[in-house]
Design a protein around this motif. Structure first.
Motif, PDB file in Angstrom:
ATOM      1  N   PRO A  22      -3.268  13.776 -47.712  1.00  0.00           N
ATOM      2  CA  PRO A  22      -4.537  14.249 -48.277  1.00  0.00           C
ATOM      3  C   PRO A  22      -5.712  13.557 -47.597  1.00  0.00           C
ATOM      4  CG  PRO A  22      -2.974  13.647 -50.003  1.00  0.00           C
ATOM      5  CD  PRO A  22      -2.393  13.167 -48.712  1.00  0.00           C
ATOM      6  N   ALA A  23      -6.889  14.069 -47.833  1.00  0.00           N
ATOM      7  CA  ALA A  23      -8.089  13.474 -47.247  1.00  0.00           C
ATOM      8  C   ALA A  23      -8.136  11.977 -47.546  1.00  0.00           C
ATOM      9  CB  ALA A  23      -9.334  14.166 -47.800  1.00  0.00           C
ATOM     10  N   ALA A  24      -8.418  11.200 -46.525  1.00  0.00           N
ATOM     11  CA  ALA A  24      -8.371   9.745 -46.651  1.00  0.00           C
ATOM     12  C   ALA A  24      -9.479   9.234 -47.569  1.00  0.00           C
ATOM     13  CB  ALA A  24      -8.506   9.114 -45.272  1.00  0.00           C
ATOM     14  N   GLU A  25      -9.130   8.279 -48.423  1.00  0.00           N
ATOM     15  CA  GLU A  25     -10.115   7.606 -49.250  1.00  0.00           C
ATOM     16  C   GLU A  25     -10.617   6.366 -48.520  1.00  0.00           C
ATOM     17  OE1 GLU A  25      -8.540   6.699 -53.039  1.00  0.00           O
ATOM     18  OE2 GLU A  25      -8.321   8.797 -53.660  1.00  0.00           O
ATOM     19  N   VAL A  26     -11.857   6.014 -48.783  1.00  0.00           N
ATOM     20  CA  VAL A  26     -12.458   4.821 -48.182  1.00  0.00           C
ATOM     21  C   VAL A  26     -12.725   3.815 -49.286  1.00  0.00           C
ATOM     22  CG1 VAL A  26     -14.360   3.902 -46.824  1.00  0.00           C
ATOM     23  CG2 VAL A  26     -13.519   6.213 -46.363  1.00  0.00           C
ATOM     24  N   ASP A  27     -12.142   2.631 -49.150  1.00  0.00           N
ATOM     25  CA  ASP A  27     -12.320   1.568 -50.133  1.00  0.00           C
ATOM     26  C   ASP A  27     -13.275   0.506 -49.598  1.00  0.00           C
ATOM     27  OD1 ASP A  27     -10.492   2.702 -51.942  1.00  0.00           O
ATOM     28  OD2 ASP A  27      -8.812   1.814 -50.858  1.00  0.00           O
ATOM     29  N   TYR A  28     -14.172   0.038 -50.465  1.00  0.00           N
ATOM     30  CA  TYR A  28     -15.131  -1.004 -50.109  1.00  0.00           C
ATOM     31  C   TYR A  28     -14.917  -2.215 -51.001  1.00  0.00           C
ATOM     32  CZ  TYR A  28     -17.676   2.917 -47.974  1.00  0.00           C
ATOM     33  OH  TYR A  28     -18.031   4.017 -47.238  1.00  0.00           O
ATOM     34  N   SER A  29     -15.120  -3.389 -50.444  1.00  0.00           N
ATOM     35  CA  SER A  29     -15.150  -4.607 -51.258  1.00  0.00           C
ATOM     36  C   SER A  29     -16.176  -5.558 -50.654  1.00  0.00           C
ATOM     37  CB  SER A  29     -13.773  -5.274 -51.332  1.00  0.00           C
ATOM     38  OG  SER A  29     -13.293  -5.613 -50.053  1.00  0.00           O
ATOM     39  N   PHE A  30     -16.678  -6.475 -51.499  1.00  0.00           N
ATOM     40  CA  PHE A  30     -17.745  -7.373 -51.086  1.00  0.00           C
ATOM     41  C   PHE A  30     -17.369  -8.802 -51.440  1.00  0.00           C
ATOM     42  CE2 PHE A  30     -19.465  -3.235 -51.903  1.00  0.00           C
ATOM     43  CZ  PHE A  30     -20.387  -3.014 -50.887  1.00  0.00           C
ATOM     44  N   VAL A  62     -18.697  -7.623 -46.043  1.00  0.00           N
ATOM     45  CA  VAL A  62     -18.361  -6.294 -46.543  1.00  0.00           C
ATOM     46  C   VAL A  62     -17.080  -5.847 -45.840  1.00  0.00           C
ATOM     47  CG1 VAL A  62     -19.118  -3.910 -46.837  1.00  0.00           C
ATOM     48  CG2 VAL A  62     -20.805  -5.770 -46.858  1.00  0.00           C
ATOM     49  N   PHE A  63     -16.122  -5.375 -46.620  1.00  0.00           N
ATOM     50  CA  PHE A  63     -14.840  -4.920 -46.084  1.00  0.00           C
ATOM     51  C   PHE A  63     -14.688  -3.423 -46.353  1.00  0.00           C
ATOM     52  CE2 PHE A  63     -14.532  -9.280 -47.522  1.00  0.00           C
ATOM     53  CZ  PHE A  63     -14.009  -9.940 -46.414  1.00  0.00           C
ATOM     54  N   VAL A  64     -14.303  -2.699 -45.328  1.00  0.00           N
ATOM     55  CA  VAL A  64     -14.080  -1.258 -45.441  1.00  0.00           C
ATOM     56  C   VAL A  64     -12.652  -0.970 -45.000  1.00  0.00           C
ATOM     57  CG1 VAL A  64     -14.843   1.037 -44.745  1.00  0.00           C
ATOM     58  CG2 VAL A  64     -16.508  -0.828 -44.901  1.00  0.00           C
ATOM     59  N   GLU A  65     -11.926  -0.239 -45.819  1.00  0.00           N
ATOM     60  CA  GLU A  65     -10.523   0.059 -45.535  1.00  0.00           C
ATOM     61  C   GLU A  65     -10.245   1.513 -45.837  1.00  0.00           C
ATOM     62  OE1 GLU A  65      -6.139  -1.018 -47.459  1.00  0.00           O
ATOM     63  OE2 GLU A  65      -7.769  -2.475 -47.576  1.00  0.00           O
ATOM     64  N   SER A  66      -9.546   2.170 -44.923  1.00  0.00           N
ATOM     65  CA  SER A  66      -9.186   3.565 -45.150  1.00  0.00           C
ATOM     66  C   SER A  66      -7.837   3.850 -44.492  1.00  0.00           C
ATOM     67  CB  SER A  66     -10.247   4.502 -44.570  1.00  0.00           C
ATOM     68  OG  SER A  66      -9.879   5.854 -44.754  1.00  0.00           O
ATOM     69  N   TRP A  67      -6.906   4.393 -45.273  1.00  0.00           N
ATOM     70  CA  TRP A  67      -5.615   4.828 -44.741  1.00  0.00           C
ATOM     71  C   TRP A  67      -5.699   6.320 -44.467  1.00  0.00           C
ATOM     72  CZ3 TRP A  67      -1.761   1.962 -42.918  1.00  0.00           C
ATOM     73  CH2 TRP A  67      -1.760   0.597 -43.241  1.00  0.00           C
ATOM     74  N   VAL A  68      -5.704   6.665 -43.184  1.00  0.00           N
ATOM     75  CA  VAL A  68      -5.769   8.070 -42.778  1.00  0.00           C
ATOM     76  C   VAL A  68      -4.534   8.807 -43.284  1.00  0.00           C
ATOM     77  CG1 VAL A  68      -5.900   9.618 -40.804  1.00  0.00           C
ATOM     78  CG2 VAL A  68      -7.127   7.437 -40.764  1.00  0.00           C
ATOM     79  N   PHE A  75      -9.637  -0.545 -40.486  1.00  0.00           N
ATOM     80  CA  PHE A  75     -10.214  -1.672 -41.207  1.00  0.00           C
ATOM     81  C   PHE A  75     -11.475  -2.162 -40.486  1.00  0.00           C
ATOM     82  CE2 PHE A  75      -5.726  -1.448 -41.899  1.00  0.00           C
ATOM     83  CZ  PHE A  75      -5.551  -1.722 -43.245  1.00  0.00           C
ATOM     84  N   LEU A  76     -12.539  -2.377 -41.258  1.00  0.00           N
ATOM     85  CA  LEU A  76     -13.798  -2.890 -40.724  1.00  0.00           C
ATOM     86  C   LEU A  76     -14.231  -4.087 -41.558  1.00  0.00           C
ATOM     87  CD1 LEU A  76     -15.776   0.463 -40.277  1.00  0.00           C
ATOM     88  CD2 LEU A  76     -14.589  -0.812 -38.488  1.00  0.00           C
ATOM     89  N   GLU A  77     -14.887  -5.044 -40.897  1.00  0.00           N
ATOM     90  CA  GLU A  77     -15.381  -6.229 -41.588  1.00  0.00           C
ATOM     91  C   GLU A  77     -16.779  -6.550 -41.057  1.00  0.00           C
ATOM     92  OE1 GLU A  77     -14.189 -10.885 -41.398  1.00  0.00           O
ATOM     93  OE2 GLU A  77     -12.583  -9.539 -42.068  1.00  0.00           O
ATOM     94  N   PHE A  78     -17.759  -6.672 -41.963  1.00  0.00           N
ATOM     95  CA  PHE A  78     -19.139  -6.969 -41.598  1.00  0.00           C
ATOM     96  C   PHE A  78     -19.530  -8.321 -42.185  1.00  0.00           C
ATOM     97  CE2 PHE A  78     -18.646  -2.400 -41.809  1.00  0.00           C
ATOM     98  CZ  PHE A  78     -19.289  -1.940 -40.671  1.00  0.00           C
ATOM     99  N   LEU A  79     -20.397  -9.037 -41.453  1.00  0.00           N
ATOM    100  CA  LEU A  79     -20.850 -10.354 -41.903  1.00  0.00           C
ATOM    101  C   LEU A  79     -22.351 -10.490 -41.727  1.00  0.00           C
ATOM    102  CD1 LEU A  79     -20.439 -13.387 -42.721  1.00  0.00           C
ATOM    103  CD2 LEU A  79     -20.092 -13.850 -40.288  1.00  0.00           C
ATOM    104  N   TRP A  80     -23.015 -11.000 -42.762  1.00  0.00           N
ATOM    105  CA  TRP A  80     -24.389 -11.496 -42.631  1.00  0.00           C
ATOM    106  C   TRP A  80     -24.416 -12.909 -43.175  1.00  0.00           C
ATOM    107  CZ3 TRP A  80     -28.176 -12.929 -46.361  1.00  0.00           C
ATOM    108  CH2 TRP A  80     -29.378 -13.360 -45.771  1.00  0.00           C
ATOM    109  N   ASP A  81     -24.937 -13.812 -42.369  1.00  0.00           N
ATOM    110  CA  ASP A  81     -24.948 -15.228 -42.702  1.00  0.00           C
ATOM    111  C   ASP A  81     -26.380 -15.730 -42.535  1.00  0.00           C
ATOM    112  OD1 ASP A  81     -24.825 -18.140 -42.202  1.00  0.00           O
ATOM    113  OD2 ASP A  81     -22.666 -17.862 -42.224  1.00  0.00           O
ATOM    114  N   GLN A  82     -26.947 -16.311 -43.584  1.00  0.00           N
ATOM    115  CA  GLN A  82     -28.337 -16.764 -43.535  1.00  0.00           C
ATOM    116  C   GLN A  82     -28.407 -18.101 -42.795  1.00  0.00           C
ATOM    117  OE1 GLN A  82     -30.171 -18.009 -47.198  1.00  0.00           O
ATOM    118  NE2 GLN A  82     -32.187 -17.284 -46.590  1.00  0.00           N
TER     119      GLN A  82
END
Length: 378
Positions: A22-30, A62-68, A75-82
């Motif tokens: 089925p169409a892949a779902e995209v999960d986000y976590s922070f 920020v983490f992005v995960e999607s099983w096609v 899998f993607l991972e983003f970072l912002w650091d002050q």
């Protein structure tokens, strides 16, 4: 080499895409940390090349995960650091990791990751995240910057001596993932990973030098609660057009070489983690490798529901070299570190930590950090 990676990625993707889903779902976590650090905060002893630092006031991941489909995930991972970069500019948000994971067959014995992937070396990478790391700082092996440089080689012993107080490459640059492909899997009590990437463990700037790195780890879980591992690495560490490179080395360049042992044991409310790493950077102008040894032992004790104490004992030391004019010297300032602290989970996803980090550096004043950090996961 980039072309080869793309060909492999397309082949794996095409193979895994044959299973419809089925169409892949995209999960986000922070994952967010908010903290305050006092005492010798301005020392920069924990700061990486791009200004990120586990003791900075605010860090957001920020983490992005999607099983096609069941065989292919992204899998993607983003970072912002002050923080501040070495030239004084504010750090910018960045992609920390981006890779595809392929499971071509109905088995966990052979799987693949391709893209911007975490280091295979040692056992620290899965525990580097602020909600898993029981303290705030990282082990010296994975961030502390030695005198070695990626842009040049020492011409001779006198030149190397002048580098002693420089801040160059760490043994493993945990904060910067590398581009490559790895094969990994599980078979009973054993697990393994082996891969090839475009830069070395210590030097992400070696990405464009035309070289490559081979690395891997073999793990064993002989009994419940106990995990052992053996890691290796071999790869070119200099930037393209690095200075003072002998003509004979221009086609392939000097390499970084590393071996590592890791140990983990958990029983009831106590867990212990330890690593020992032996690392060498080839230095052809000196006719010898520049070696360094690093290791740590970390202990965590749960006291009651949500409350724990933790401590990490760390050491990094440099080899002794012979001086042609007589005597011997260590090519870097050895450092010992103790970090102690604890944490309390107010609820799922809400953790408060407090730590004290003490650093003893050879021939320099000690550096102390006192920090409190609130960790939010959602």
């Amino acid at each position: 080499m980039t072309r080869n990676f793309l060909i492999i990625a397309v082949m794996l993707g095409a193979f895994c895409w044959t299973e419809k889903a089925p169409a892949a779902e995209v999960d986000y976590s922070f994952l967010t940390s908010i903290g305050y650090t006092g005492l010798d905060r301005e020392s920069g002893i924990n700061t990486n090349f791009r200004g990120d630092d586990p003791f900075n006031p605010i860090r957001v991941m920020v983490f992005v995960e999607s099983w096609v489909n069941p065989r292919l995930g992204v899998f993607l991972e983003f970072l912002w650091d002050q923080g501040k970069t070495p030239n004084g500019r504010s750090t910018k948000p960045r992609i920390n990791g981006a890779y595809a994971m392929a499971r071509p067959w109905d088995t966990d014995a052979l799987m693949f990751k391709i893209g911007m992937i975490p280091a295979l070396f040692g056992s620290w990478a899965p525990r580097t995240y602020v909600d898993v790391n029981p303290l705030v700082g990282l082990p010296l092996t994975y961030h502390y910057r030695t005198p070695i440089k990626s842009k040049s080689l020492p011409l001779d012993v006198a030149d190397l001596r002048s580098w002693k107080d420089s801040r160059g490459l760490p043994i493993v640059y945990d904060a910067c993932w590398d581009h490559g492909i790895i094969a990994f899997g599980f078979a009973g009590r054993w697990d393994y990973s082996i891969g090839i990437t475009k830069a070395s463990l210590s030097s992400p700037s070696a990405y464009g030098n035309g070289g490559a790195q081979v690395l891997g780890r073999l793990g064993l879980k002989p009994v419940v609660g106990l995990a052992l591992g053996l890691s290796f690495e071999y790869g070119s560490y200099l930037k393209k057009d690095a200075e003072n490179l002998p003509p004979a080395e221009k086609d392939h360049g000097p390499n970084q070489k590393a071996l590592g042992l890791d140990f983990s044991y958990s029983y009831a409310y106590t867990s212990v983690h330890a690593e020992l790493v032996r690392n060498w950077w080839e230095s052809p102008n000196l006719g010898t490798d520049l070696g360094v040894t690093s290791g740590y032992v970390e202990i965590q004790q749960k006291l009651s529901p949500g409350l724990y104490l933790a401590a990490r004992f760390d050491r990094l030391s440099y080899d002794t070299l012979q001086d042609p004019i007589g005597g011997s010297f260590s090519w870097g300032n050895a450092i010992s570190r103790v970090e102690v602290g604890g944490g309390y989970y107010f609820s799922k996803g809400v953790l408060l930590k407090a730590v004290l980090q003490h650093n003893e550096i050879e021939d320099k004043e000690s550096v102390d950090l006192l920090s409190a950090q609130l960790v939010l996961t959602f």
